[in-house]
Scaffold this motif. Structure first.
Motif, PDB file in Angstrom:
ATOM      1  N   GLU A 219       0.814  -1.216   0.000  1.00  0.00           N
ATOM      2  CA  GLU A 219       0.000   0.000   0.000  1.00  0.00           C
ATOM      3  C   GLU A 219       0.848   1.267   0.000  1.00  0.00           C
ATOM      4  OE1 GLU A 219      -3.374   0.132  -0.300  1.00  0.00           O
ATOM      5  OE2 GLU A 219      -3.097  -2.020  -0.681  1.00  0.00           O
ATOM      6  N   TRP A 220       2.186   1.082   0.015  1.00  0.00           N
ATOM      7  CA  TRP A 220       3.081   2.237   0.093  1.00  0.00           C
ATOM      8  C   TRP A 220       4.141   2.167  -1.006  1.00  0.00           C
ATOM      9  CZ3 TRP A 220       2.089   6.333   3.181  1.00  0.00           C
ATOM     10  CH2 TRP A 220       1.102   6.154   4.150  1.00  0.00           C
ATOM     11  N   THR A 221       3.711   1.822  -2.211  1.00  0.00           N
ATOM     12  CA  THR A 221       4.588   1.919  -3.370  1.00  0.00           C
ATOM     13  C   THR A 221       4.801   3.394  -3.694  1.00  0.00           C
ATOM     14  OG1 THR A 221       2.735   1.905  -4.906  1.00  0.00           O
ATOM     15  CG2 THR A 221       3.691  -0.246  -4.289  1.00  0.00           C
ATOM     16  N   GLU A 222       5.798   3.708  -4.513  1.00  0.00           N
ATOM     17  CA  GLU A 222       6.036   5.114  -4.867  1.00  0.00           C
ATOM     18  C   GLU A 222       4.788   5.725  -5.506  1.00  0.00           C
ATOM     19  OE1 GLU A 222       8.867   8.007  -7.602  1.00  0.00           O
ATOM     20  OE2 GLU A 222       9.516   5.942  -7.181  1.00  0.00           O
ATOM     21  N   GLU A 223       4.132   4.973  -6.381  1.00  0.00           N
ATOM     22  CA  GLU A 223       2.931   5.487  -7.039  1.00  0.00           C
ATOM     23  C   GLU A 223       1.841   5.831  -6.024  1.00  0.00           C
ATOM     24  OE1 GLU A 223      -0.279   4.144 -10.519  1.00  0.00           O
ATOM     25  OE2 GLU A 223       1.203   2.713  -9.749  1.00  0.00           O
ATOM     26  N   LYS A 224       1.636   4.925  -5.051  1.00  0.00           N
ATOM     27  CA  LYS A 224       0.590   5.166  -4.060  1.00  0.00           C
ATOM     28  C   LYS A 224       0.993   6.257  -3.074  1.00  0.00           C
ATOM     29  CE  LYS A 224      -1.599   0.633  -4.387  1.00  0.00           C
ATOM     30  NZ  LYS A 224      -1.990  -0.619  -3.689  1.00  0.00           N
ATOM     31  N   ILE A 225       2.279   6.367  -2.773  1.00  0.00           N
ATOM     32  CA  ILE A 225       2.767   7.446  -1.905  1.00  0.00           C
ATOM     33  C   ILE A 225       2.465   8.801  -2.549  1.00  0.00           C
ATOM     34  CG2 ILE A 225       4.893   8.585  -1.135  1.00  0.00           C
ATOM     35  CD1 ILE A 225       5.975   5.766  -0.473  1.00  0.00           C
ATOM     36  N   ARG A 226       2.756   8.914  -3.843  1.00  0.00           N
ATOM     37  CA  ARG A 226       2.544  10.200  -4.515  1.00  0.00           C
ATOM     38  C   ARG A 226       1.053  10.514  -4.625  1.00  0.00           C
ATOM     39  NH1 ARG A 226       7.249  12.271  -5.611  1.00  0.00           N
ATOM     40  NH2 ARG A 226       9.038  10.995  -6.275  1.00  0.00           N
ATOM     41  N   ALA A 227       0.243   9.502  -4.820  1.00  0.00           N
ATOM     42  CA  ALA A 227      -1.207   9.720  -4.885  1.00  0.00           C
ATOM     43  C   ALA A 227      -1.754  10.159  -3.527  1.00  0.00           C
ATOM     44  CB  ALA A 227      -1.902   8.441  -5.355  1.00  0.00           C
ATOM     45  N   ARG A 228      -1.287   9.541  -2.460  1.00  0.00           N
ATOM     46  CA  ARG A 228      -1.729   9.911  -1.114  1.00  0.00           C
ATOM     47  C   ARG A 228      -1.326  11.348  -0.789  1.00  0.00           C
ATOM     48  NH1 ARG A 228      -2.332   5.501   2.988  1.00  0.00           N
ATOM     49  NH2 ARG A 228      -2.278   3.484   1.911  1.00  0.00           N
ATOM     50  N   ALA A 229      -0.090  11.688  -1.139  1.00  0.00           N
ATOM     51  CA  ALA A 229       0.400  13.038  -0.850  1.00  0.00           C
ATOM     52  C   ALA A 229      -0.398  14.087  -1.616  1.00  0.00           C
ATOM     53  CB  ALA A 229       1.883  13.137  -1.203  1.00  0.00           C
ATOM     54  N   LYS A 230      -0.731  13.770  -2.846  1.00  0.00           N
ATOM     55  CA  LYS A 230      -1.488  14.716  -3.671  1.00  0.00           C
ATOM     56  C   LYS A 230      -2.864  14.981  -3.088  1.00  0.00           C
ATOM     57  CE  LYS A 230      -2.661  15.584  -8.526  1.00  0.00           C
ATOM     58  NZ  LYS A 230      -2.644  15.015  -9.911  1.00  0.00           N
ATOM     59  N   ALA A 231      -3.414  13.966  -2.397  1.00  0.00           N
ATOM     60  CA  ALA A 231      -4.757  14.101  -1.823  1.00  0.00           C
ATOM     61  C   ALA A 231      -4.762  14.863  -0.508  1.00  0.00           C
ATOM     62  CB  ALA A 231      -5.363  12.712  -1.604  1.00  0.00           C
ATOM     63  N   MET A 232      -3.576  15.067   0.085  1.00  0.00           N
ATOM     64  CA  MET A 232      -3.502  15.785   1.362  1.00  0.00           C
ATOM     65  C   MET A 232      -3.498  17.285   1.138  1.00  0.00           C
ATOM     66  SD  MET A 232      -0.951  13.721   3.912  1.00  0.00           S
ATOM     67  CE  MET A 232       0.524  14.144   3.010  1.00  0.00           C
ATOM     68  N   ASP A 233      -4.135  18.010   2.035  1.00  0.00           N
ATOM     69  CA  ASP A 233      -4.168  19.476   1.983  1.00  0.00           C
ATOM     70  C   ASP A 233      -3.264  19.992   3.094  1.00  0.00           C
ATOM     71  OD1 ASP A 233      -4.725  22.111   1.565  1.00  0.00           O
ATOM     72  OD2 ASP A 233      -6.680  22.060   2.568  1.00  0.00           O
ATOM     73  N   THR A 234      -2.024  20.336   2.760  1.00  0.00           N
ATOM     74  CA  THR A 234      -1.088  20.824   3.765  1.00  0.00           C
ATOM     75  C   THR A 234      -0.471  22.135   3.307  1.00  0.00           C
ATOM     76  OG1 THR A 234       0.773  19.602   2.805  1.00  0.00           O
ATOM     77  CG2 THR A 234      -0.516  18.484   4.494  1.00  0.00           C
ATOM     78  N   ASP A 235      -0.048  22.930   4.276  1.00  0.00           N
ATOM     79  CA  ASP A 235       0.567  24.227   4.009  1.00  0.00           C
ATOM     80  C   ASP A 235       1.949  24.238   4.633  1.00  0.00           C
ATOM     81  OD1 ASP A 235       1.307  26.857   3.682  1.00  0.00           O
ATOM     82  OD2 ASP A 235      -0.078  27.641   5.192  1.00  0.00           O
ATOM     83  N   LYS A 236       2.986  24.213   3.809  1.00  0.00           N
ATOM     84  CA  LYS A 236       4.349  24.191   4.335  1.00  0.00           C
ATOM     85  C   LYS A 236       4.796  25.555   4.854  1.00  0.00           C
ATOM     86  CE  LYS A 236       5.300  19.877   3.616  1.00  0.00           C
ATOM     87  NZ  LYS A 236       5.476  18.982   4.767  1.00  0.00           N
ATOM     88  N   GLY A 237       4.104  26.615   4.457  1.00  0.00           N
ATOM     89  CA  GLY A 237       4.487  27.939   4.936  1.00  0.00           C
ATOM     90  C   GLY A 237       5.813  28.386   4.363  1.00  0.00           C
TER      91      GLY A 237
END
Length: 422
Positions: free
Chosen positions: A397-415
């Motif tokens: 569940e944590w392949t590079e493809e799935k990692i990038r998809a999960r990250a894209k779905a997150m709403d974060t603000d790095k500031g």
């Protein structure tokens, strides 16, 4: 403290790189895991991670730790290694020397802080360089790719975790020091720790942007205790404690709350210790007090001699160095500090010792964690205390493809970009 327990811990508690570098030493240099576990065992407790920018800060911290019977961490950031006489490659040697000179018996971890990865191309260099710092006696490291996107941060950690010895302390990070902007969230913290867990990596600490500010002047709201506790609770199953960066800028009341109400076990202190060693006034926030003309308020008869302080400030003026960048005076001037009279050198060390002792005993609740650390080492019969949690996540569940998809779905603000050192 039981001398017998110290001797038992010394016999088995030093990691192999420490034994190799210091075969005849009586200094109990230990994995960062030992300090973390001792604080967890005591409860509502964190210990200092003192940035040893100069030799006086290191000595004062070690003396305070011995007096408080506390297990502690001495650290230096990768960036500090460029403008301080203490570097990632000599810090273990400096600490080992002072421990033997002073008869220090408390456990001390040696931490390479903020090993920063600014861009993906830095990962290859890091894979080569990180083993070299462990070769010199480092026992703990912080991988800081926090300013990159969340997916790259996780992937960088996954690339580098295998070159960190399994017995060593391991810190990861999702937020730089930047005050009230780009605050970390439980979602991004869990993303990073879950992804590492899927491949059997268990960070001992995670550093956040939880509202802290850096260095010289207090600003913003300071550490957000509730947010910190919420993030730590979300990570409980994965065994990751908190590392609190930027303690300079937060008063003792706030730091007591962090120790009591969150799962923080590591508290970085840098700027305050440097200023105190020089004899500069600091307030309860650990911030240097400035005079009306915007200069540091040096106390006569404290820290450095007045003549050497004048030489330092004059040189800083010539170089255009002001405010927080006074940290860059450590490298060119430590030789001059060591050339002062014995009474002046001693008062520099004593000032740090008094400040750190008060933090350890009255703020961080770290008193007597050394005894707990001895017991942990003796019970394990080893320098390696192992991971705090088993693998929970499924690697598929944590392949590079799935990692990038999960990250894209997150709403974060790095500031905005933050600071690396405190």
């Amino acid at each position: 403290m039981s001398q017998n327990k110290f001797e038992q811990a010394l016999a088995v508690g030093r990691p192999p790189n420490v034994v190799k570098n210091f075969p005849n030493s009586n200094a109990l240099l230990v994995s960062g895991k030992v300090v973390d576990r001792a604080c967890l065992a005591k409860g509502k407790c964190m210990s200092i991670a003192a940035n040893g920018r100069n030799i006086f800060v290191i000595e004062g911290t070690l003396r305070a730790a011995q007096k408080a019977n506390a297990a502690v961490i001495i650290e230096i950031a990768r960036s500090e290694s460029t403008y301080c006489p203490t570097t990632m490659w000599n810090i273990a040697r400096r600490v080992d020397y002072l421990c033997n000179k002073l008869g220090i018996t408390v456990p001390v971890a040696i931490h390479a802080d903020h090993y920063f990865i600014k861009k993906w191309e830095d990962v290859a260099e890091a894979k080569e360089e990180i083993p070299s710092v462990f070769d010199t006696g480092i026992t703990s490291i912080a991988i800081d790719a926090s300013h990159m996107p969340d997916d790259d941060n996780l992937l960088a950690n996954l690339e580098l975790a295998p070159v960190i010895p399994s017995w060593a302390g391991y810190e990861t990070e999702i937020g730089e020091i930047k005050g009230k902007f780009g605050l970390s969230t439980p979602v991004e913290a869990k993303f990073l720790i879950q992804g590492l867990n899927a491949f059997g990596h268990c960070p001992d600490w995670i550093a956040l942007n939880n509202g802290t500010t850096h260095g010289i002047e207090a600003s913003g709201e300071g550490i957000q205790v509730g947010l910190t506790a919420e993030i730590h609770d979300a990570l409980k199953a994965y065994g990751t404690s908190g590392a609190q960066h930027g303690t300079s800028g937060n008063d003792s009341t706030r730091l007591k709350e962090i120790a009591a109400q969150t799962h923080t076990t590591k508290a970085n202190v840098a700027t305050a210790l440097q200023m105190i060693s020089w004899g500069v006034k600091v307030n309860d926030f650990g911030n240097a007090i400035m005079t009306e003309d915007g200069r540091f308020d040096k106390v006569e008869g404290k820290g450095l001699s007045e003549e050497l302080w004048a030489e330092m400030t004059g040189w800083a003026d010539e170089q255009g160095i002001t405010g927080g960048n006074y940290k860059k005076l450590n490298l060119p001037f430590e030789r001059r500090w060591q050339g002062q009279s014995a009474p002046v050198r001693e008062r520099m060390v004593q000032a740090v010792e008094a400040f750190v002792y008060d933090l350890l005993v009255n703020v961080f609740n770290a008193k007597d964690t050394a005894d707990i650390a001895y017991d942990l080492i003796i019970e394990a019969g080893s320098h390696d205390l192992g991971p705090k949690a088993e693998r929970i996540e499924e690697p598929s569940e944590w392949t590079e493809e799935k990692i990038r998809a999960r990250a894209k779905a997150m709403d974060t603000d790095k500031g905005p970009e933050g600071d690396w050192d405190d």
